[in-house]
Scaffold this motif. Sequence first.
Motif, mmCIF file in Angstrom:
data_model
loop_
_atom_site.group_PDB
_atom_site.id
_atom_site.type_symbol
_atom_site.label_atom_id
_atom_site.label_comp_id
_atom_site.label_asym_id
_atom_site.label_seq_id
_atom_site.Cartn_x
_atom_site.Cartn_y
_atom_site.Cartn_z
ATOM 1 N N ALA A 325 -10.068 -39.074 5.890
ATOM 2 C CA ALA A 325 -8.930 -38.437 6.259
ATOM 3 C C ALA A 325 -7.677 -39.096 6.043
ATOM 4 C CB ALA A 325 -9.198 -38.116 7.851
ATOM 5 N N ASN A 326 -6.586 -38.232 5.928
ATOM 6 C CA ASN A 326 -5.475 -38.805 5.518
ATOM 7 C C ASN A 326 -4.382 -38.415 6.376
ATOM 8 O OD1 ASN A 326 -6.399 -39.753 2.923
ATOM 9 N ND2 ASN A 326 -6.420 -37.797 2.127
ATOM 10 N N GLY A 327 -3.484 -39.322 6.173
ATOM 11 C CA GLY A 327 -1.861 -39.150 6.706
ATOM 12 C C GLY A 327 -1.066 -37.957 6.378
ATOM 13 N N VAL A 328 -0.275 -37.531 6.749
ATOM 14 C CA VAL A 328 0.720 -36.634 6.165
ATOM 15 C C VAL A 328 2.096 -37.050 6.586
ATOM 16 C CG1 VAL A 328 -0.720 -34.539 6.094
ATOM 17 C CG2 VAL A 328 0.501 -34.895 8.081
ATOM 18 N N GLY A 329 2.310 -38.155 7.081
ATOM 19 C CA GLY A 329 3.870 -39.069 7.410
ATOM 20 C C GLY A 329 3.285 -40.360 7.814
ATOM 21 N N LEU A 330 4.279 -41.206 8.073
ATOM 22 C CA LEU A 330 3.739 -42.527 8.367
ATOM 23 C C LEU A 330 2.913 -42.729 9.337
ATOM 24 C CD1 LEU A 330 7.089 -44.169 7.480
ATOM 25 C CD2 LEU A 330 5.341 -44.507 6.342
ATOM 26 N N LYS A 331 3.086 -41.984 10.480
ATOM 27 C CA LYS A 331 2.403 -42.027 11.749
ATOM 28 C C LYS A 331 1.790 -40.502 12.083
ATOM 29 C CE LYS A 331 3.169 -46.160 13.809
ATOM 30 N NZ LYS A 331 2.648 -46.829 15.057
ATOM 31 N N GLN A 332 1.912 -39.755 10.997
ATOM 32 C CA GLN A 332 1.044 -38.334 11.297
ATOM 33 C C GLN A 332 0.062 -38.352 10.507
ATOM 34 O OE1 GLN A 332 3.733 -35.332 9.778
ATOM 35 N NE2 GLN A 332 4.419 -34.472 11.821
ATOM 36 N N PHE A 333 -1.116 -37.663 11.135
ATOM 37 C CA PHE A 333 -2.427 -37.718 10.534
ATOM 38 C C PHE A 333 -2.729 -36.189 10.549
ATOM 39 C CE2 PHE A 333 -6.654 -39.518 10.017
ATOM 40 C CZ PHE A 333 -6.333 -40.337 9.155
ATOM 41 N N ARG A 334 -3.737 -35.926 9.476
ATOM 42 C CA ARG A 334 -3.970 -34.568 9.516
ATOM 43 C C ARG A 334 -5.610 -34.462 9.563
ATOM 44 N NH1 ARG A 334 -3.379 -30.060 4.708
ATOM 45 N NH2 ARG A 334 -5.095 -31.614 3.747
ATOM 46 N N LEU A 335 -6.378 -33.636 10.225
ATOM 47 C CA LEU A 335 -7.634 -33.450 10.055
ATOM 48 C C LEU A 335 -7.999 -32.040 9.697
ATOM 49 C CD1 LEU A 335 -9.030 -35.024 13.310
ATOM 50 C CD2 LEU A 335 -9.122 -36.155 10.877
ATOM 51 N N VAL A 336 -8.929 -31.663 8.896
ATOM 52 C CA VAL A 336 -9.037 -30.099 8.476
ATOM 53 C C VAL A 336 -10.562 -29.971 8.570
ATOM 54 C CG1 VAL A 336 -8.898 -28.484 6.667
ATOM 55 C CG2 VAL A 336 -7.359 -30.488 6.755
ATOM 56 N N THR A 337 -10.889 -28.924 9.261
ATOM 57 C CA THR A 337 -12.274 -28.506 9.565
ATOM 58 C C THR A 337 -12.648 -27.387 8.412
ATOM 59 O OG1 THR A 337 -11.898 -26.795 11.104
ATOM 60 C CG2 THR A 337 -12.516 -28.834 11.874
ATOM 61 N N HIS A 338 -14.044 -27.439 7.915
ATOM 62 C CA HIS A 338 -14.305 -26.314 7.006
ATOM 63 C C HIS A 338 -15.837 -26.352 6.912
ATOM 64 C CE1 HIS A 338 -15.730 -30.217 4.787
ATOM 65 N NE2 HIS A 338 -14.491 -30.594 5.398
ATOM 66 N N ARG A 339 -16.281 -25.342 5.882
ATOM 67 C CA ARG A 339 -17.587 -24.906 5.944
ATOM 68 C C ARG A 339 -18.774 -26.017 5.970
ATOM 69 N NH1 ARG A 339 -18.977 -19.908 2.164
ATOM 70 N NH2 ARG A 339 -21.228 -20.263 2.727
ATOM 71 N N ASP A 340 -18.307 -27.376 5.168
ATOM 72 C CA ASP A 340 -19.132 -28.458 5.228
ATOM 73 C C ASP A 340 -19.097 -29.423 6.210
ATOM 74 O OD1 ASP A 340 -20.185 -27.355 2.916
ATOM 75 O OD2 ASP A 340 -19.417 -28.557 1.443
ATOM 76 N N VAL A 341 -18.719 -29.287 7.279
ATOM 77 C CA VAL A 341 -18.546 -30.047 8.375
ATOM 78 C C VAL A 341 -18.832 -29.268 9.589
ATOM 79 C CG1 VAL A 341 -16.031 -29.783 9.178
ATOM 80 C CG2 VAL A 341 -17.251 -31.785 9.713
ATOM 81 N N THR A 342 -19.760 -30.171 10.377
ATOM 82 C CA THR A 342 -20.956 -29.547 11.468
ATOM 83 C C THR A 342 -20.003 -29.985 12.785
ATOM 84 O OG1 THR A 342 -22.254 -31.378 11.764
ATOM 85 C CG2 THR A 342 -23.050 -29.521 10.269
ATOM 86 N N ARG A 343 -20.337 -29.281 13.783
ATOM 87 C CA ARG A 343 -19.985 -29.591 15.236
ATOM 88 C C ARG A 343 -20.264 -31.126 15.235
ATOM 89 N NH1 ARG A 343 -17.909 -27.774 20.047
ATOM 90 N NH2 ARG A 343 -16.862 -26.378 18.470
ATOM 91 N N GLU A 344 -21.607 -31.544 15.227
ATOM 92 C CA GLU A 344 -22.355 -32.975 15.459
ATOM 93 C C GLU A 344 -21.243 -34.037 14.755
ATOM 94 O OE1 GLU A 344 -25.946 -33.057 14.186
ATOM 95 O OE2 GLU A 344 -26.502 -35.073 15.096
ATOM 96 N N GLN A 345 -20.746 -33.588 13.480
ATOM 97 C CA GLN A 345 -20.122 -34.500 12.708
ATOM 98 C C GLN A 345 -18.680 -34.615 13.021
ATOM 99 O OE1 GLN A 345 -20.585 -32.661 8.701
ATOM 100 N NE2 GLN A 345 -21.401 -34.519 7.891
ATOM 101 N N CYS A 346 -18.293 -33.489 13.882
ATOM 102 C CA CYS A 346 -17.014 -33.586 14.293
ATOM 103 C C CYS A 346 -17.073 -34.510 15.786
ATOM 104 C CB CYS A 346 -16.658 -32.093 15.058
ATOM 105 S SG CYS A 346 -15.994 -31.015 13.581
#
Length: 357
Positions: A325-346
Amino acid sequence: MSPVAQPENEPASSASETTVIDLRSDTVTVPTPAMRKAMFEAEVGDDVYGEDPTINRLERRAAEIFGREAAIFVPTGTMGNQIAIKLHTNHGEEIICEQRAHIFEWEMAMMAAFSGCTARTIEAPDGVLTWQQIERGLSPKLYYRQQTGLISLENTHNMRGGAVSPKSVMDEVCDEAHERGIPVHLDGARIFNAAAALSMTVAELTAKSDSIMFCLSKGLGAPVGSLLVGSADFILRARSVRKALGGGMRQAGILAAAGLMALEEGPAYIKQDHANARFLAEELARTPGIRLNPDSVQTNILIFELERISAAELTKQLHSRNIKANGVGLKQFRLVTHRDVTREQCETAVRIIQELV
Ligand SMILES: *Cc1c(COP(=O)(O)O)cnc(C)c1O
Protein backbone atom coordinates in the motif's frame (compact mmCIF):
# COMPACT_ATOMS: atom_id res chain seq x y z
CA MET A 1 13.31 11.87 -5.51
CA SER A 2 9.96 12.46 -3.90
CA PRO A 3 9.38 10.38 -0.75
CA VAL A 4 5.87 9.73 -2.01
CA ALA A 5 5.47 6.44 -3.81
CA GLN A 6 3.60 6.26 -7.07
CA PRO A 7 0.44 4.21 -6.64
CA GLU A 8 -0.44 3.35 -10.23
CA ASN A 9 3.04 2.69 -11.54
CA GLU A 10 4.72 0.07 -9.41
CA PRO A 11 4.82 -3.46 -10.76
CA ALA A 12 1.86 -5.50 -9.57
CA SER A 13 2.31 -8.66 -7.57
CA SER A 14 2.30 -11.75 -9.70
CA ALA A 15 -0.47 -14.31 -9.29
CA SER A 16 1.91 -16.74 -7.60
CA GLU A 17 2.52 -14.44 -4.62
CA THR A 18 -0.73 -15.51 -3.05
CA THR A 19 0.21 -14.39 0.44
CA VAL A 20 0.67 -10.75 -0.58
CA ILE A 21 -2.30 -8.47 0.05
CA ASP A 22 -2.12 -5.73 -2.55
CA LEU A 23 -4.11 -2.62 -1.64
CA ARG A 24 -2.14 -0.15 -3.80
CA SER A 25 -4.69 0.15 -6.57
CA ASP A 26 -7.51 -1.61 -8.38
CA THR A 27 -5.13 -1.77 -11.35
CA VAL A 28 -3.29 -4.74 -9.80
CA THR A 29 -5.95 -7.36 -10.57
CA VAL A 30 -4.79 -10.22 -12.78
CA PRO A 31 -7.00 -11.73 -15.50
CA THR A 32 -9.32 -14.51 -14.32
CA PRO A 33 -9.05 -17.99 -15.88
CA ALA A 34 -12.23 -17.22 -17.85
CA MET A 35 -10.64 -14.03 -19.20
CA ARG A 36 -7.50 -15.91 -20.22
CA LYS A 37 -9.67 -18.47 -22.02
CA ALA A 38 -11.54 -15.69 -23.83
CA MET A 39 -8.20 -14.12 -24.79
CA PHE A 40 -6.92 -17.46 -26.06
CA GLU A 41 -10.00 -17.96 -28.21
CA ALA A 42 -10.43 -14.35 -29.37
CA GLU A 43 -11.13 -13.72 -33.03
CA VAL A 44 -8.63 -11.14 -34.23
CA GLY A 45 -7.71 -8.98 -37.23
CA ASP A 46 -5.80 -5.79 -37.94
CA ASP A 47 -7.53 -3.05 -35.98
CA VAL A 48 -5.77 -0.22 -37.85
CA TYR A 49 -7.76 -1.47 -40.85
CA GLY A 50 -10.85 -1.73 -38.61
CA GLU A 51 -10.76 -5.50 -39.07
CA ASP A 52 -10.50 -6.84 -35.54
CA PRO A 53 -13.97 -8.29 -34.81
CA THR A 54 -13.41 -8.46 -31.04
CA ILE A 55 -12.27 -4.83 -30.83
CA ASN A 56 -15.25 -3.83 -32.94
CA ARG A 57 -17.59 -5.74 -30.63
CA LEU A 58 -16.08 -4.12 -27.53
CA GLU A 59 -16.39 -0.63 -29.01
CA ARG A 60 -19.99 -1.19 -30.10
CA ARG A 61 -20.92 -2.63 -26.71
CA ALA A 62 -19.32 0.26 -24.81
CA ALA A 63 -21.18 2.80 -26.96
CA GLU A 64 -24.43 0.91 -26.35
CA ILE A 65 -23.94 0.73 -22.58
CA PHE A 66 -23.32 4.49 -22.44
CA GLY A 67 -26.14 5.26 -24.88
CA ARG A 68 -23.76 6.99 -27.32
CA GLU A 69 -22.99 6.71 -31.01
CA ALA A 70 -19.45 5.38 -30.82
CA ALA A 71 -16.46 4.36 -28.74
CA ILE A 72 -12.76 3.75 -29.31
CA PHE A 73 -10.51 1.28 -27.51
CA VAL A 74 -7.28 2.80 -26.19
CA PRO A 75 -4.42 1.14 -24.31
CA THR A 76 -4.66 3.43 -21.27
CA GLY A 77 -6.95 5.89 -19.58
CA THR A 78 -4.29 8.53 -19.94
CA MET A 79 -4.36 8.16 -23.71
CA GLY A 80 -8.17 8.34 -23.72
CA ASN A 81 -8.16 11.54 -21.66
CA GLN A 82 -5.42 13.15 -23.72
CA ILE A 83 -7.15 12.35 -27.02
CA ALA A 84 -10.30 13.99 -25.66
CA ILE A 85 -8.37 17.06 -24.48
CA LYS A 86 -6.69 17.38 -27.89
CA LEU A 87 -10.02 17.23 -29.72
CA HIS A 88 -11.91 19.60 -27.42
CA THR A 89 -9.30 22.39 -27.16
CA ASN A 90 -7.07 24.76 -29.13
CA HIS A 91 -3.52 25.65 -28.21
CA GLY A 92 -3.37 28.54 -25.76
CA GLU A 93 -6.59 27.68 -23.96
CA GLU A 94 -7.25 26.79 -20.34
CA ILE A 95 -8.72 23.60 -18.94
CA ILE A 96 -10.68 23.81 -15.72
CA CYS A 97 -10.25 20.79 -13.47
CA GLU A 98 -10.10 19.93 -9.79
CA GLN A 99 -6.75 20.59 -8.11
CA ARG A 100 -5.94 16.91 -7.62
CA ALA A 101 -7.43 15.71 -10.92
CA HIS A 102 -5.69 12.80 -12.61
CA ILE A 103 -5.33 14.81 -15.86
CA PHE A 104 -3.39 17.43 -13.88
CA GLU A 105 -1.37 15.34 -11.43
CA TRP A 106 -0.69 12.03 -13.19
CA GLU A 107 -0.67 12.57 -16.95
CA MET A 108 2.86 13.90 -17.44
CA ALA A 109 1.69 17.50 -18.14
CA MET A 110 0.44 16.24 -21.51
CA MET A 111 -2.31 18.86 -21.61
CA ALA A 112 0.57 21.32 -22.06
CA ALA A 113 3.02 19.13 -23.96
CA PHE A 114 0.52 17.73 -26.48
CA SER A 115 -2.42 20.14 -26.54
CA GLY A 116 -0.74 23.42 -25.59
CA CYS A 117 -3.16 24.12 -22.74
CA THR A 118 -2.70 25.19 -19.15
CA ALA A 119 -4.80 24.00 -16.24
CA ARG A 120 -6.87 26.32 -14.10
CA THR A 121 -7.30 24.14 -11.08
CA ILE A 122 -10.04 24.61 -8.52
CA GLU A 123 -9.85 23.07 -5.09
CA ALA A 124 -12.79 20.88 -4.08
CA PRO A 125 -11.60 19.03 -0.95
CA ASP A 126 -14.61 16.70 -1.05
CA GLY A 127 -13.84 15.78 -4.67
CA VAL A 128 -17.13 17.12 -6.02
CA LEU A 129 -16.53 20.01 -8.42
CA THR A 130 -19.69 22.13 -8.62
CA TRP A 131 -20.75 24.76 -11.15
CA GLN A 132 -20.58 27.38 -8.41
CA GLN A 133 -16.87 26.62 -7.95
CA ILE A 134 -16.15 26.33 -11.68
CA GLU A 135 -17.85 29.64 -12.48
CA ARG A 136 -15.21 31.53 -10.52
CA GLY A 137 -12.47 30.02 -12.72
CA LEU A 138 -14.07 30.85 -16.09
CA SER A 139 -12.21 33.29 -18.30
CA PRO A 140 -14.11 36.45 -19.17
CA LYS A 141 -14.96 36.60 -22.89
CA LEU A 142 -12.39 39.27 -23.72
CA TYR A 143 -10.03 39.22 -26.69
CA TYR A 144 -7.05 39.90 -24.42
CA ARG A 145 -7.69 36.96 -22.05
CA GLN A 146 -6.93 33.31 -22.72
CA GLN A 147 -10.16 31.38 -23.01
CA THR A 148 -11.56 28.38 -21.16
CA GLY A 149 -11.40 25.59 -23.72
CA LEU A 150 -12.67 22.69 -21.64
CA ILE A 151 -14.04 21.65 -18.28
CA SER A 152 -12.93 18.20 -17.15
CA LEU A 153 -14.74 16.37 -14.36
CA GLU A 154 -13.52 13.24 -12.55
CA ASN A 155 -16.01 10.72 -11.19
CA THR A 156 -15.18 8.96 -8.97
CA HIS A 157 -12.37 11.26 -7.86
CA ASN A 158 -9.26 9.17 -7.28
CA MET A 159 -7.13 11.48 -5.12
CA ARG A 160 -10.16 12.65 -3.16
CA GLY A 161 -10.80 9.18 -1.76
CA GLY A 162 -13.01 7.84 -4.53
CA ALA A 163 -15.54 10.64 -4.05
CA VAL A 164 -18.77 10.39 -6.05
CA SER A 165 -20.23 13.35 -7.92
CA PRO A 166 -24.02 13.04 -8.06
CA LYS A 167 -25.82 13.28 -11.41
CA SER A 168 -27.45 16.61 -10.49
CA VAL A 169 -24.03 18.24 -9.95
CA MET A 170 -22.58 16.91 -13.22
CA ASP A 171 -25.72 17.83 -15.16
CA GLU A 172 -25.64 21.40 -13.88
CA VAL A 173 -21.97 21.77 -14.88
CA CYS A 174 -22.76 20.45 -18.37
CA ASP A 175 -25.84 22.63 -18.86
CA GLU A 176 -24.10 25.82 -17.74
CA ALA A 177 -20.91 25.02 -19.71
CA HIS A 178 -22.85 24.23 -22.88
CA GLU A 179 -24.78 27.47 -22.59
CA ARG A 180 -21.39 29.21 -22.84
CA GLY A 181 -20.12 26.98 -25.65
CA ILE A 182 -17.65 25.13 -23.43
CA PRO A 183 -17.39 21.34 -23.79
CA VAL A 184 -17.25 18.99 -20.78
CA HIS A 185 -15.09 15.87 -20.68
CA LEU A 186 -15.59 13.23 -18.02
CA ASP A 187 -12.59 11.34 -16.68
CA GLY A 188 -14.70 8.38 -15.68
CA ALA A 189 -11.84 5.96 -15.03
CA ARG A 190 -14.07 4.60 -12.25
CA ILE A 191 -17.49 5.70 -13.51
CA PHE A 192 -18.89 2.20 -12.87
CA ASN A 193 -17.96 2.65 -9.19
CA ALA A 194 -19.82 5.98 -9.16
CA ALA A 195 -22.86 4.45 -10.85
CA ALA A 196 -22.87 1.55 -8.37
CA ALA A 197 -22.67 3.94 -5.41
CA LEU A 198 -25.58 5.96 -6.82
CA SER A 199 -27.56 2.89 -7.93
CA MET A 200 -27.98 4.18 -11.46
CA THR A 201 -26.74 3.25 -14.92
CA VAL A 202 -23.58 4.82 -16.35
CA ALA A 203 -25.68 6.03 -19.31
CA GLU A 204 -27.97 7.97 -17.00
CA LEU A 205 -25.15 9.36 -14.89
CA THR A 206 -23.02 10.55 -17.83
CA ALA A 207 -25.79 11.59 -20.22
CA LYS A 208 -24.77 15.24 -20.59
CA SER A 209 -20.98 15.11 -20.90
CA ASP A 210 -19.54 15.53 -24.38
CA SER A 211 -17.05 12.70 -23.99
CA ILE A 212 -16.37 10.00 -21.43
CA MET A 213 -13.23 8.00 -20.76
CA PHE A 214 -13.58 4.89 -18.63
CA CYS A 215 -11.08 2.19 -17.65
CA LEU A 216 -11.54 -1.54 -18.08
CA SER A 217 -8.30 -2.03 -16.15
CA LYS A 218 -9.49 -0.64 -12.79
CA GLY A 219 -12.48 -1.90 -10.81
CA LEU A 220 -13.82 -3.88 -13.76
CA GLY A 221 -10.81 -6.19 -13.57
CA ALA A 222 -9.39 -6.31 -17.11
CA PRO A 223 -5.62 -6.53 -17.57
CA VAL A 224 -5.41 -3.68 -20.09
CA GLY A 225 -7.51 -1.04 -21.74
CA SER A 226 -9.84 1.91 -21.60
CA LEU A 227 -12.50 3.36 -23.86
CA LEU A 228 -13.30 6.84 -25.02
CA VAL A 229 -17.01 7.29 -25.72
CA GLY A 230 -18.81 10.05 -27.62
CA SER A 231 -20.45 11.08 -30.90
CA ALA A 232 -19.60 9.27 -34.15
CA ASP A 233 -17.77 12.32 -35.50
CA PHE A 234 -15.77 12.81 -32.28
CA ILE A 235 -14.69 9.16 -32.20
CA LEU A 236 -13.75 9.21 -35.89
CA ARG A 237 -11.43 12.15 -35.18
CA ALA A 238 -10.19 10.35 -32.04
CA ARG A 239 -8.95 7.52 -34.28
CA SER A 240 -6.50 9.88 -35.97
CA VAL A 241 -5.23 11.27 -32.67
CA ARG A 242 -4.83 7.77 -31.24
CA LYS A 243 -2.75 6.83 -34.29
CA ALA A 244 -0.65 9.99 -33.88
CA LEU A 245 0.10 9.02 -30.29
CA GLY A 246 1.25 5.58 -31.39
CA GLY A 247 -1.89 3.91 -30.13
CA GLY A 248 -2.88 2.19 -33.40
CA MET A 249 -2.79 -1.44 -32.36
CA ARG A 250 -3.09 -4.46 -34.61
CA GLN A 251 -4.49 -7.84 -33.39
CA ALA A 252 -5.52 -6.26 -30.11
CA GLY A 253 -8.69 -8.36 -30.00
CA ILE A 254 -6.77 -10.50 -27.52
CA LEU A 255 -7.00 -7.57 -25.12
CA ALA A 256 -10.54 -6.66 -26.10
CA ALA A 257 -11.72 -10.20 -25.31
CA ALA A 258 -10.70 -9.75 -21.67
CA GLY A 259 -12.10 -6.22 -21.80
CA LEU A 260 -15.50 -7.45 -22.98
CA MET A 261 -15.71 -9.86 -20.06
CA ALA A 262 -14.72 -7.09 -17.67
CA LEU A 263 -17.35 -4.80 -19.15
CA GLU A 264 -20.14 -7.38 -18.95
CA GLU A 265 -19.29 -9.05 -15.65
CA GLY A 266 -17.09 -6.53 -13.80
CA PRO A 267 -19.85 -4.19 -12.58
CA ALA A 268 -21.38 -6.99 -10.49
CA TYR A 269 -18.25 -7.20 -8.31
CA ILE A 270 -18.09 -3.51 -7.51
CA LYS A 271 -20.59 -3.55 -4.63
CA GLN A 272 -18.41 -6.09 -2.84
CA ASP A 273 -15.34 -3.87 -3.32
CA HIS A 274 -17.30 -0.96 -1.86
CA ALA A 275 -18.42 -3.05 1.12
CA ASN A 276 -14.80 -4.06 1.76
CA ALA A 277 -13.64 -0.45 1.60
CA ARG A 278 -16.43 0.50 3.98
CA PHE A 279 -15.31 -2.23 6.37
CA LEU A 280 -11.70 -0.96 6.25
CA ALA A 281 -12.93 2.60 6.79
CA GLU A 282 -15.00 1.79 9.84
CA GLU A 283 -12.25 -0.24 11.46
CA LEU A 284 -9.49 2.26 10.71
CA ALA A 285 -11.58 5.28 11.76
CA ARG A 286 -11.61 3.95 15.31
CA THR A 287 -7.88 3.30 15.32
CA PRO A 288 -5.71 5.68 17.38
CA GLY A 289 -3.08 7.28 15.12
CA ILE A 290 -5.43 7.47 12.12
CA ARG A 291 -7.70 10.35 11.14
CA LEU A 292 -10.54 9.30 8.84
CA ASN A 293 -14.21 10.08 8.48
CA PRO A 294 -15.69 6.71 7.51
CA ASP A 295 -18.70 8.38 5.92
CA SER A 296 -16.40 9.97 3.32
CA VAL A 297 -15.65 6.50 1.96
CA GLN A 298 -18.32 5.94 -0.69
CA THR A 299 -16.60 3.62 -3.16
CA ASN A 300 -13.43 1.47 -3.29
CA ILE A 301 -10.80 4.05 -2.29
CA LEU A 302 -9.89 5.24 1.22
CA ILE A 303 -7.53 8.11 1.92
CA PHE A 304 -6.66 8.85 5.53
CA GLU A 305 -4.23 10.91 7.61
CA LEU A 306 -1.51 9.31 9.71
CA GLU A 307 -0.92 11.09 13.02
CA ARG A 308 2.33 9.49 14.15
CA ILE A 309 4.11 7.47 11.45
CA SER A 310 4.98 8.83 7.98
CA ALA A 311 3.39 7.36 4.87
CA ALA A 312 6.78 6.18 3.59
CA GLU A 313 7.51 4.42 6.90
CA LEU A 314 4.10 2.73 6.95
CA THR A 315 4.60 1.53 3.35
CA LYS A 316 7.96 0.03 4.34
CA GLN A 317 6.62 -1.64 7.48
CA LEU A 318 3.58 -3.04 5.66
CA HIS A 319 5.79 -4.37 2.91
CA SER A 320 7.75 -6.45 5.40
CA ARG A 321 4.41 -7.91 6.53
CA ASN A 322 3.39 -8.81 2.95
CA ILE A 323 0.98 -5.94 2.47
CA LYS A 324 1.42 -3.51 -0.39
CA ALA A 325 0.00 0.00 0.00
CA ASN A 326 1.21 3.52 -0.71
CA GLY A 327 1.05 7.08 0.54
CA VAL A 328 -0.43 9.90 -1.50
CA GLY A 329 1.18 12.62 0.63
CA LEU A 330 3.76 12.79 3.41
CA LYS A 331 1.20 11.71 6.00
CA GLN A 332 -1.63 10.74 3.68
CA PHE A 333 -2.20 7.08 2.97
CA ARG A 334 -4.38 5.34 0.39
CA LEU A 335 -5.97 1.89 0.29
CA VAL A 336 -7.90 0.55 -2.70
CA THR A 337 -10.13 -2.53 -2.73
CA HIS A 338 -10.65 -4.60 -5.86
CA ARG A 339 -11.66 -8.00 -7.24
CA ASP A 340 -8.46 -9.71 -6.09
CA VAL A 341 -8.77 -8.79 -2.40
CA THR A 342 -11.13 -10.67 -0.10
CA ARG A 343 -12.88 -9.63 3.11
CA GLU A 344 -10.60 -11.97 5.03
CA GLN A 345 -7.55 -10.21 3.56
CA CYS A 346 -9.06 -6.86 4.54
CA GLU A 347 -9.41 -8.15 8.11
CA THR A 348 -5.74 -9.17 8.12
CA ALA A 349 -4.69 -5.80 6.68
CA VAL A 350 -6.66 -3.90 9.33
CA ARG A 351 -5.07 -5.89 12.13
CA ILE A 352 -1.55 -5.25 10.86
CA ILE A 353 -2.14 -1.54 10.13
CA GLN A 354 -3.56 -1.12 13.65
CA GLU A 355 -0.35 -2.61 15.08
CA LEU A 356 1.85 -0.25 13.06
CA VAL A 357 0.22 3.17 13.32
C1 LIG B 1 -6.13 5.35 -13.50
C2 LIG B 1 -6.76 6.62 -13.88
C3 LIG B 1 -6.68 7.12 -15.18
C4 LIG B 1 -5.94 6.42 -16.32
O1 LIG B 1 -4.81 5.77 -15.95
P1 LIG B 1 -3.96 4.81 -16.90
O2 LIG B 1 -3.00 4.24 -15.94
O3 LIG B 1 -3.35 5.67 -17.92
O4 LIG B 1 -4.88 3.80 -17.50
C5 LIG B 1 -7.33 8.30 -15.47
N1 LIG B 1 -8.04 8.93 -14.54
C6 LIG B 1 -8.15 8.48 -13.28
C7 LIG B 1 -9.00 9.22 -12.32
C8 LIG B 1 -7.50 7.32 -12.91
O5 LIG B 1 -7.60 6.89 -11.64
